[in-house]
Design a protein around this motif. Structure first.
Motif, PDB file in Angstrom:
ATOM      1  N   GLN A  23       0.607  -1.101   0.004  1.00  0.00           N
ATOM      2  CA  GLN A  23      -0.080  -0.034   0.072  1.00  0.00           C
ATOM      3  C   GLN A  23       0.884   1.266  -0.027  1.00  0.00           C
ATOM      4  O   GLN A  23       0.324   2.430  -0.396  1.00  0.00           O
ATOM      5  CB  GLN A  23      -0.701   0.087   1.244  1.00  0.00           C
ATOM      6  N   ASP A  24       2.048   1.302   0.706  1.00  0.00           N
ATOM      7  CA  ASP A  24       2.857   2.295   0.609  1.00  0.00           C
ATOM      8  C   ASP A  24       3.884   2.464  -0.498  1.00  0.00           C
ATOM      9  O   ASP A  24       4.852   3.457  -0.320  1.00  0.00           O
ATOM     10  CB  ASP A  24       3.638   2.566   1.979  1.00  0.00           C
ATOM     11  N   GLY A  25       3.791   1.580  -1.430  1.00  0.00           N
ATOM     12  CA  GLY A  25       4.791   1.603  -2.330  1.00  0.00           C
ATOM     13  C   GLY A  25       5.528   0.313  -2.462  1.00  0.00           C
ATOM     14  O   GLY A  25       5.258  -0.564  -2.114  1.00  0.00           O
ATOM     15  N   TYR A  54      -3.568  -9.026 -12.635  1.00  0.00           N
ATOM     16  CA  TYR A  54      -3.432  -7.421 -12.858  1.00  0.00           C
ATOM     17  C   TYR A  54      -3.517  -6.521 -11.486  1.00  0.00           C
ATOM     18  O   TYR A  54      -3.686  -5.484 -11.626  1.00  0.00           O
ATOM     19  CB  TYR A  54      -4.073  -6.774 -13.945  1.00  0.00           C
ATOM     20  N   LEU A  55      -3.112  -7.002 -10.530  1.00  0.00           N
ATOM     21  CA  LEU A  55      -3.525  -6.599  -9.278  1.00  0.00           C
ATOM     22  C   LEU A  55      -1.737  -5.937  -8.676  1.00  0.00           C
ATOM     23  O   LEU A  55      -1.853  -4.964  -8.163  1.00  0.00           O
ATOM     24  CB  LEU A  55      -3.904  -7.430  -7.958  1.00  0.00           C
ATOM     25  N   ILE A  56      -0.996  -6.679  -9.072  1.00  0.00           N
ATOM     26  CA  ILE A  56       0.551  -6.370  -8.793  1.00  0.00           C
ATOM     27  C   ILE A  56       1.427  -6.537 -10.248  1.00  0.00           C
ATOM     28  O   ILE A  56       1.054  -7.158 -10.932  1.00  0.00           O
ATOM     29  CB  ILE A  56       1.279  -6.911  -7.805  1.00  0.00           C
ATOM     30  N   ASP A  60      12.322  -6.564 -11.934  1.00  0.00           N
ATOM     31  CA  ASP A  60      13.449  -6.818 -11.303  1.00  0.00           C
ATOM     32  C   ASP A  60      13.033  -7.703 -10.258  1.00  0.00           C
ATOM     33  O   ASP A  60      12.209  -8.626 -10.461  1.00  0.00           O
ATOM     34  CB  ASP A  60      14.507  -5.843 -10.975  1.00  0.00           C
ATOM     35  N   ASP A  61      13.384  -7.624  -8.871  1.00  0.00           N
ATOM     36  CA  ASP A  61      12.779  -8.284  -7.936  1.00  0.00           C
ATOM     37  C   ASP A  61      12.004  -7.536  -6.981  1.00  0.00           C
ATOM     38  O   ASP A  61      11.855  -7.769  -5.716  1.00  0.00           O
ATOM     39  CB  ASP A  61      14.134  -8.905  -6.852  1.00  0.00           C
ATOM     40  N   SER A  62      11.333  -6.564  -7.353  1.00  0.00           N
ATOM     41  CA  SER A  62      10.411  -5.585  -6.641  1.00  0.00           C
ATOM     42  C   SER A  62       9.012  -5.629  -7.440  1.00  0.00           C
ATOM     43  O   SER A  62       8.939  -5.872  -8.317  1.00  0.00           O
ATOM     44  CB  SER A  62      10.963  -4.056  -6.673  1.00  0.00           C
ATOM     45  N   TYR A  63       8.043  -5.385  -6.317  1.00  0.00           N
ATOM     46  CA  TYR A  63       6.650  -5.592  -6.670  1.00  0.00           C
ATOM     47  C   TYR A  63       5.980  -4.321  -6.243  1.00  0.00           C
ATOM     48  O   TYR A  63       6.376  -3.912  -5.149  1.00  0.00           O
ATOM     49  CB  TYR A  63       5.987  -6.855  -6.124  1.00  0.00           C
ATOM     50  N   ASP A  64       5.101  -4.020  -6.967  1.00  0.00           N
ATOM     51  CA  ASP A  64       4.319  -2.776  -6.572  1.00  0.00           C
ATOM     52  C   ASP A  64       2.813  -2.920  -7.132  1.00  0.00           C
ATOM     53  O   ASP A  64       2.290  -4.026  -7.887  1.00  0.00           O
ATOM     54  CB  ASP A  64       4.628  -1.425  -7.369  1.00  0.00           C
ATOM     55  N   LEU A  65       1.889  -2.428  -6.491  1.00  0.00           N
ATOM     56  CA  LEU A  65       0.390  -2.497  -6.734  1.00  0.00           C
ATOM     57  C   LEU A  65       0.103  -1.916  -8.307  1.00  0.00           C
ATOM     58  O   LEU A  65       0.948  -0.483  -8.805  1.00  0.00           O
ATOM     59  CB  LEU A  65      -0.353  -1.517  -5.849  1.00  0.00           C
TER      60      LEU A  65
END
Length: 261
Positions: A23-25, A54-56, A60-65
């Motif tokens: 939620q914060d990034g 398609y929610l996230i 690379d090895d980082s995930y976001d909404l």
């Protein structure tokens, strides 16, 4: 075949927690693994389901909404926050009258956060809540809306105003009549002292007492059968105090200020 989004979000605690953590990034995989306390092998299938719906998204090895994920999360957070208010105390909230809360504040009841139900013995039933009293003495303001007159009000209000705590109180017209009849001189001195603001509300209130200071919110509600209950709720979430101030203002706009008894 894709799952319904409700199942995607709520059928797995891991998927729900991933959304909450994002939620914060963006978060890296290691952060997610540490926060959820699980293994990469266990988490990857849940991440794939969130990506497939398609929610996230991954970089690379980082995930976001995603944009869709942010919209869905906003609704999830609103629901979970509301559930948190009632969870564990559903019997109390479900059996007590909430009709006194105006619609715009009822929709925002999630702001109260998790509250504690205070259960009293019969010998304690008419004592003022000591946590509220003690924290009021280190507060700038104390707000009360009440439909009954507590015998300790004259003493406690005198002590509070002597410590320069501003007491703002809205009383039902029946309570005001008792003040005029039995405590006129005492309450006039309180008003004249400048730290006591009294208002009279002419209509039915539908609760016993709603009171808050800079630290705590107390609710003594009537049951749905309009019976008195010695149990009450105590809330300490900062947003709950802002919510309570708005509730006080809602009742104050229809109440008459009193300067002379």
């Amino acid at each position: 075949m894709k799952k319904p989004l409700l199942d995607v979000v709520f059928a797995s605690d891991k998927r729900k927690n991933i959304l909450l953590l994002l939620q914060d990034g963006p978060r890296e995989m290691e952060e997610l693994l540490k926060s959820i306390d699980t293994s990469r092998q266990a988490l990857l299938p849940q991440i794939k389901i969130l990506e497939d719906h398609y929610l996230i998204s991954r970089s690379d090895d980082s995930y976001d909404l995603t944009s869709v994920g942010k919209l869905v999360f906003d609704e999830i957070f609103r629901l979970l926050s509301t559930i948190e208010v009632f969870d564990g105390n559903t019997d109390y909230w479900g059996s007590h009258n909430l009709d006194f809360i105006p619609p715009h504040l009822l929709k925002r009841i999630k702001e109260m956060g998790k509250c504690e139900q205070v259960k009293l013995s019969l010998t304690e039933s008419y004592q003022l809540n000591q946590d509220v009293v003690e924290t009021t003495f280190i507060s700038e303001n104390f707000f009360v809306i009440t439909s009954f007159f507590h015998p300790d009000y004259p003493r406690v209000f005198h002590e509070m105003t002597s410590e320069k705590v501003t007491v703002n109180i809205i009383v039902h017209k029946d309570v005001f009549e008792k003040i005029q009849k039995d405590h006129r001189e005492h309450f006039q001195k309180l008003i004249d002292g400048g730290y006591f603001k009294l208002y009279v509300y002419p209509e039915k209130m539908g609760f016993q007492v709603i009171a808050h200071n800079d630290y705590l919110l107390l609710l003594r509600l009537l049951t749905k059968e309009e019976e008195v209950d010695i149990k009450h709720m105590l809330c300490s979430n900062p947003e709950a105090l802002e919510w309570a101030t708005e509730l006080f203002d809602h009742y104050r706009k229809d109440a008459a200020p009193v300067s002379k008894l």
